[in-house]
Design a protein around this motif. Sequence first.
Motif, PDB file in Angstrom:
ATOM      1  N   LEU A 259       0.816  -1.210   0.000  1.00  0.00           N
ATOM      2  CA  LEU A 259       0.000   0.000   0.000  1.00  0.00           C
ATOM      3  C   LEU A 259       0.857   1.271   0.000  1.00  0.00           C
ATOM      4  CD1 LEU A 259      -3.044   0.871   0.226  1.00  0.00           C
ATOM      5  CD2 LEU A 259      -2.673   1.046   2.693  1.00  0.00           C
ATOM      6  N   ASN A 260       2.160   1.150   0.268  1.00  0.00           N
ATOM      7  CA  ASN A 260       3.017   2.329   0.457  1.00  0.00           C
ATOM      8  C   ASN A 260       2.918   3.369  -0.664  1.00  0.00           C
ATOM      9  OD1 ASN A 260       3.775   1.088   2.786  1.00  0.00           O
ATOM     10  ND2 ASN A 260       5.928   0.859   2.263  1.00  0.00           N
ATOM     11  N   PRO A 261       2.997   2.975  -1.950  1.00  0.00           N
ATOM     12  CA  PRO A 261       2.887   3.995  -3.005  1.00  0.00           C
ATOM     13  C   PRO A 261       1.561   4.743  -2.975  1.00  0.00           C
ATOM     14  CG  PRO A 261       3.794   1.961  -3.890  1.00  0.00           C
ATOM     15  CD  PRO A 261       3.293   1.645  -2.516  1.00  0.00           C
ATOM     16  N   ARG A 262       0.484   4.050  -2.630  1.00  0.00           N
ATOM     17  CA  ARG A 262      -0.821   4.714  -2.559  1.00  0.00           C
ATOM     18  C   ARG A 262      -0.869   5.675  -1.380  1.00  0.00           C
ATOM     19  NH1 ARG A 262      -5.562   0.460  -2.755  1.00  0.00           N
ATOM     20  NH2 ARG A 262      -6.832   2.341  -2.980  1.00  0.00           N
ATOM     21  N   LEU A 263      -0.186   5.354  -0.287  1.00  0.00           N
ATOM     22  CA  LEU A 263      -0.165   6.256   0.860  1.00  0.00           C
ATOM     23  C   LEU A 263       0.389   7.615   0.456  1.00  0.00           C
ATOM     24  CD1 LEU A 263       1.102   4.013   3.816  1.00  0.00           C
ATOM     25  CD2 LEU A 263      -1.246   4.648   3.261  1.00  0.00           C
ATOM     26  N   LYS A 264       1.465   7.608  -0.321  1.00  0.00           N
ATOM     27  CA  LYS A 264       2.073   8.870  -0.749  1.00  0.00           C
ATOM     28  C   LYS A 264       1.127   9.631  -1.687  1.00  0.00           C
ATOM     29  CE  LYS A 264       5.447  11.873  -1.007  1.00  0.00           C
ATOM     30  NZ  LYS A 264       4.750  12.944  -1.713  1.00  0.00           N
ATOM     31  N   GLU A 265       0.500   8.921  -2.611  1.00  0.00           N
ATOM     32  CA  GLU A 265      -0.442   9.573  -3.522  1.00  0.00           C
ATOM     33  C   GLU A 265      -1.601  10.178  -2.736  1.00  0.00           C
ATOM     34  OE1 GLU A 265      -3.246   8.604  -7.436  1.00  0.00           O
ATOM     35  OE2 GLU A 265      -2.450   6.966  -6.204  1.00  0.00           O
TER      36      GLU A 265
END
Length: 390
Positions: free
Chosen positions: A146-152
Amino acid sequence: MSPEFRANPYPLYAALRRDAPVVQVDPGGLWAVSRYEDVMHILKTPKVYTVAGLRLAADPPWIGRNPFADSMLFVDDPKYHGRLRGAVSRPFLPASLSRLEPALRATAEACTQRVLERRRADFIEDFALPLPASALGTLLGLDPSLNPRLKEWSDGIVAISASQPGDTEQIAQCKRIVAEMEQYLGELIARRRAAPTEDLVSELLQARGEESLTDPEIMGFLFVLLVAGLETTLHLVGHSVRILAEQPGLLARLRADLSLIPAFLEEVLRFEPPVQATMRLCTQEVTLAGVTVPQGSVVMALMASALRDERYTPDAEHFRLERKGPHNLGFGHGMHFCLGAPLARLEARVALESLLPRCAALTPGPEPLAWNVSMTVRGVRSLPLEIHPA
């Protein structure tokens, strides 16, 4: 919001402090307040300067619904705010942080190994992002994928304050991100209610009495935790490493004495605070620095400017590792002082303690830095660096 201002707002801050310490600015006719004394007065007087001003920035009419704006960040009532804050404070207490530190250190070591092997890296993507994302994942039981979505998601929420009615593409993206977050977190709450685990969401759902929160209150807190928990640490680490790359002598001093890292981080929080400003709504007509500000006006307290106010900090425009004194405006002040400040400090300290012993030098990449878009938070979107192993 101009690229030039985002790249370096401090000359304008200095001019405002000198010539126009309280003045209306674009967008929207906000009243910018730039001197330390006036900024502190605003933050210390919530009955006159209410966080409804910040809510207006986070919850404009076009957004429809934003659970982020329903969190304790936007509550001035001491009793209600105290109940919400008390219910979610356990993960940020010293005992909880000490249990979290080994996992943070393991993540920092893995990130250090990654950037050393690559030699050329985007320090935001490869180091500064995974560290707070890992901490949030541990607290909430989230999958690392989920990490990339957290930044987005985080970028989208902080961009709401800077979005104007004509920014159709950005507005559509912000709406999409709010909807995605609400759907994901709603499903997470439902899963934890049906099958509790050892994480913060399950703990909040099982709380009773004064510490019991409604589902909307839990949703609001999770929005704030995912956004503030990511943005503050990510940009604190990013600013820290960028300063070390720009000042090799400072990097050498820290490498020779790691005990200087906490003092270094405090000066980073003064010199380049991730949270540059906050907004308040005037409940009555006020006079600041001799300027009359009408009732109902939104004032923007420029904390980043206040921390460079020559009346408060001598030689404020220069980074001084030996500087003494608290500079906690980087995390706010009063009842809205950042609950996660101890965690952010811990994450940044662990990051540097892992990286510096194994890194002899940092060379900035040739590309110009791209800065985020926000009225309140400032940091680079990416940080290309060449990492030289020790």
